[in-house]
Design a protein around this motif. Structure first.
Motif, PDB file in Angstrom:
ATOM      1  N   ASN A 139       0.677  -1.228  -0.038  1.00  0.00           N
ATOM      2  CA  ASN A 139      -0.121  -0.082   0.076  1.00  0.00           C
ATOM      3  C   ASN A 139       0.790   1.330  -0.035  1.00  0.00           C
ATOM      4  O   ASN A 139       0.597   2.196  -0.497  1.00  0.00           O
ATOM      5  CB  ASN A 139      -0.973  -0.079   1.181  1.00  0.00           C
ATOM      6  CG  ASN A 139      -2.299  -0.492   0.876  1.00  0.00           C
ATOM      7  OD1 ASN A 139      -2.373  -1.515   0.289  1.00  0.00           O
ATOM      8  ND2 ASN A 139      -3.468  -0.016   1.461  1.00  0.00           N
ATOM      9  N   SER A 187     -13.925  -1.366  -0.457  1.00  0.00           N
ATOM     10  CA  SER A 187     -13.376  -2.518   0.480  1.00  0.00           C
ATOM     11  C   SER A 187     -14.139  -3.808   0.110  1.00  0.00           C
ATOM     12  O   SER A 187     -13.477  -4.933  -0.169  1.00  0.00           O
ATOM     13  CB  SER A 187     -13.679  -2.228   1.985  1.00  0.00           C
ATOM     14  OG  SER A 187     -13.167  -2.895   2.656  1.00  0.00           O
ATOM     15  N   GLU A 220     -13.903   2.687  10.864  1.00  0.00           N
ATOM     16  CA  GLU A 220     -13.126   1.788  11.792  1.00  0.00           C
ATOM     17  C   GLU A 220     -13.893   0.973  12.743  1.00  0.00           C
ATOM     18  O   GLU A 220     -13.838   1.171  14.148  1.00  0.00           O
ATOM     19  CB  GLU A 220     -12.125   2.968  12.562  1.00  0.00           C
ATOM     20  CG  GLU A 220     -10.800   3.268  11.857  1.00  0.00           C
ATOM     21  CD  GLU A 220      -9.913   1.875  11.708  1.00  0.00           C
ATOM     22  OE1 GLU A 220      -9.890   1.310  12.745  1.00  0.00           O
ATOM     23  OE2 GLU A 220      -9.424   1.742  10.641  1.00  0.00           O
ATOM     24  N   ARG A 262      -5.970  -2.242   9.348  1.00  0.00           N
ATOM     25  CA  ARG A 262      -6.425  -0.978   9.613  1.00  0.00           C
ATOM     26  C   ARG A 262      -5.841  -0.533  10.942  1.00  0.00           C
ATOM     27  O   ARG A 262      -5.284  -1.492  11.905  1.00  0.00           O
ATOM     28  CB  ARG A 262      -7.951  -1.132   9.776  1.00  0.00           C
ATOM     29  CG  ARG A 262      -8.628  -1.406   8.460  1.00  0.00           C
ATOM     30  CD  ARG A 262      -9.873  -1.630   8.282  1.00  0.00           C
ATOM     31  NE  ARG A 262     -10.401  -2.436   9.603  1.00  0.00           N
ATOM     32  CZ  ARG A 262     -11.725  -2.342  10.032  1.00  0.00           C
ATOM     33  NH1 ARG A 262     -12.498  -1.712   9.685  1.00  0.00           N
ATOM     34  NH2 ARG A 262     -11.896  -3.063  11.230  1.00  0.00           N
ATOM     35  N   GLU A 274      -7.352   2.556   1.286  1.00  0.00           N
ATOM     36  CA  GLU A 274      -6.932   3.894   1.829  1.00  0.00           C
ATOM     37  C   GLU A 274      -7.193   4.822   0.703  1.00  0.00           C
ATOM     38  O   GLU A 274      -6.822   4.621  -0.328  1.00  0.00           O
ATOM     39  CB  GLU A 274      -5.487   3.706   2.024  1.00  0.00           C
ATOM     40  CG  GLU A 274      -5.223   2.770   3.123  1.00  0.00           C
ATOM     41  CD  GLU A 274      -3.661   2.870   3.760  1.00  0.00           C
ATOM     42  OE1 GLU A 274      -3.563   3.116   4.829  1.00  0.00           O
ATOM     43  OE2 GLU A 274      -2.832   2.474   2.836  1.00  0.00           O
ATOM     44  N   SER A 301      -1.576  -4.502  -4.133  1.00  0.00           N
ATOM     45  CA  SER A 301      -2.356  -3.284  -3.950  1.00  0.00           C
ATOM     46  C   SER A 301      -2.719  -2.708  -5.414  1.00  0.00           C
ATOM     47  O   SER A 301      -1.996  -2.701  -6.207  1.00  0.00           O
ATOM     48  CB  SER A 301      -1.492  -2.200  -3.144  1.00  0.00           C
ATOM     49  OG  SER A 301      -1.173  -2.500  -1.874  1.00  0.00           O
ATOM     50  N   LEU A 349      -7.379  -3.619   2.939  1.00  0.00           N
ATOM     51  CA  LEU A 349      -7.073  -2.314   3.633  1.00  0.00           C
ATOM     52  C   LEU A 349      -7.261  -1.304   2.450  1.00  0.00           C
ATOM     53  O   LEU A 349      -6.328  -1.144   1.333  1.00  0.00           O
ATOM     54  CB  LEU A 349      -5.652  -2.254   3.967  1.00  0.00           C
ATOM     55  CG  LEU A 349      -5.066  -0.929   4.535  1.00  0.00           C
ATOM     56  CD1 LEU A 349      -6.149  -0.729   5.883  1.00  0.00           C
ATOM     57  CD2 LEU A 349      -3.721  -0.661   4.811  1.00  0.00           C
ATOM     58  N   ASN A 394      -3.271   0.640  11.698  1.00  0.00           N
ATOM     59  CA  ASN A 394      -1.811   0.520  11.949  1.00  0.00           C
ATOM     60  C   ASN A 394      -1.502  -0.727  12.412  1.00  0.00           C
ATOM     61  O   ASN A 394      -0.254  -0.924  12.898  1.00  0.00           O
ATOM     62  CB  ASN A 394      -1.148   1.657  12.518  1.00  0.00           C
ATOM     63  CG  ASN A 394      -0.569   2.771  11.073  1.00  0.00           C
ATOM     64  OD1 ASN A 394      -0.267   2.296  10.190  1.00  0.00           O
ATOM     65  ND2 ASN A 394      -0.410   3.746  11.526  1.00  0.00           N
TER      66      ASN A 394
END
Ligand code: ATP
Ligand code: BTN
Length: 259
Positions: free
Chosen positions: A28, A89, A252, A56, A128, A72, A126, A58
């Protein structure tokens, strides 16, 4: 890892470009940098090993060499797709489900971003988004799939049980054929992202339907409810213990079955 084999396996797919690596920190992160440098829609970063793969919040995502898929995809949403950002997602999760389903497996999506086999996590997504002001510039869709047993972290490293495809299937899996199948499904469903068939297809894979789950989100008390289905915008509809419907918005959140 042989770069030519990867390119050959997916040569007939209309990707925007491919960069492959023996080892990276996180695909990513490499994709984010490439996107900032002008990567086109559907460009892909693939790595055999990640040293600092991310989930997610981190949290770490474990990708040892030669055992998993970690890649990715850079998505440049069209104007129509800009209304469907939370669905990306689900796009990744559904692509993996279709590829697993075609191998006779029965994958389920643990809302919002994990794929399960036998109720254990086999894949994490993930997504983003990079924004320029109010406009989405790109969405990096990172997909990690556990293929052989070496890809599964030990239970002390996990906050949710995990497995891999080969363990559930009982035979070895060609990672590159799997990669091709996932990408093929991803390209197909990307074309349908803004259509009603998309959430309907995602809904079919929803795990824990009719079962009690707990929705956890930082800073607010957990909520318990029975999984009812998916909303058009990717939110999860649940029925609380007193019979009221409520929607967990995409974000989240962590979902846990109530045992
Ligand atoms: P959860 O899985 O807890 O519902 P999540 O979907 O947000 O939450 P993350 O926490 O972002 O998942 O994913 C990272 C977590 O996944 C790590 O904390 C670790 O427990 C687990 N994990 C890391 N590597 C793997 C892997 N290869 N396979 C399965 N699980 C993994
Ligand atoms: C999760 O379970 O919440 C998401 C895990 C996502 C892992 C993939 S592996 C490829 C890409 N690169 C990363 O660093 N993370 C994603």
């Amino acid at each position: 890892m042989n770069e030519n084999d990867i390119r050959k396996a997916i040569s007939n797919l209309p990707l925007g470009g491919i960069r492959t690596f023996e080892q990276v920190g996180s695909t990513n992160d490499v994709a984010l940098a490439w996107a900032a440098d002008g990567a086109p829609d559907l460009a892909m970063v693939y790595a055999d090993e990640q040293k600092s793969g991310r989930g997610r919040g981190n949290r770490r995502w474990f990708t040892p060499p030669g055992a998993a898929l970690a890649f990715s995809i850079i998505n440049r949403p069209s104007t129509a797709e800009e209304q469907s950002i939370p669905l990306f997602s689900g796009l990744g999760a559904m692509a993996v489900c279709e590829a697993l389903g075609s191998r006779g497996l029965h994958p389920e999506i643990k809302w919002p971003n994990d794929v399960l086999l036998d109720r254990q996590k086999v894949c994490g997504i993930l997504a983003e988004a990079v924004w320029t002001g109010e406009k989405v510039d790109c969405i990096i869709l990172g997909i990690g799939v556990n293929v052989n047993p070496a890809s599964v972290p030990s239970s002390e490293q996990l906050n949710y049980p995990a497995t891999c495809i080969e363990t559930v299937l009982g035979k070895s899996v060609d990672r590159l054929v799997l990669l091709r199948d996932i990408l093929q499904a991803l390209l197909y469903w990307r074309g349908l992202l803004t259509k009603d068939v998309f959430p309907a297809a995602w809904n079919k894979y929803l795990a824990f339907r009719g079962e009690q789950v707990e929705i956890r989100s930082e800073g607010v008390p957990p909520r318990v409810g029975m999984v009812d289905g998916l909303e058009r915008d990717g939110g999860l509809r649940l029925r609380s213990l007193d019979g009221q419907l409520f929607v967990a918005q995409f974000g989240e959140m962590q979902l846990r079955p109530v045992l």
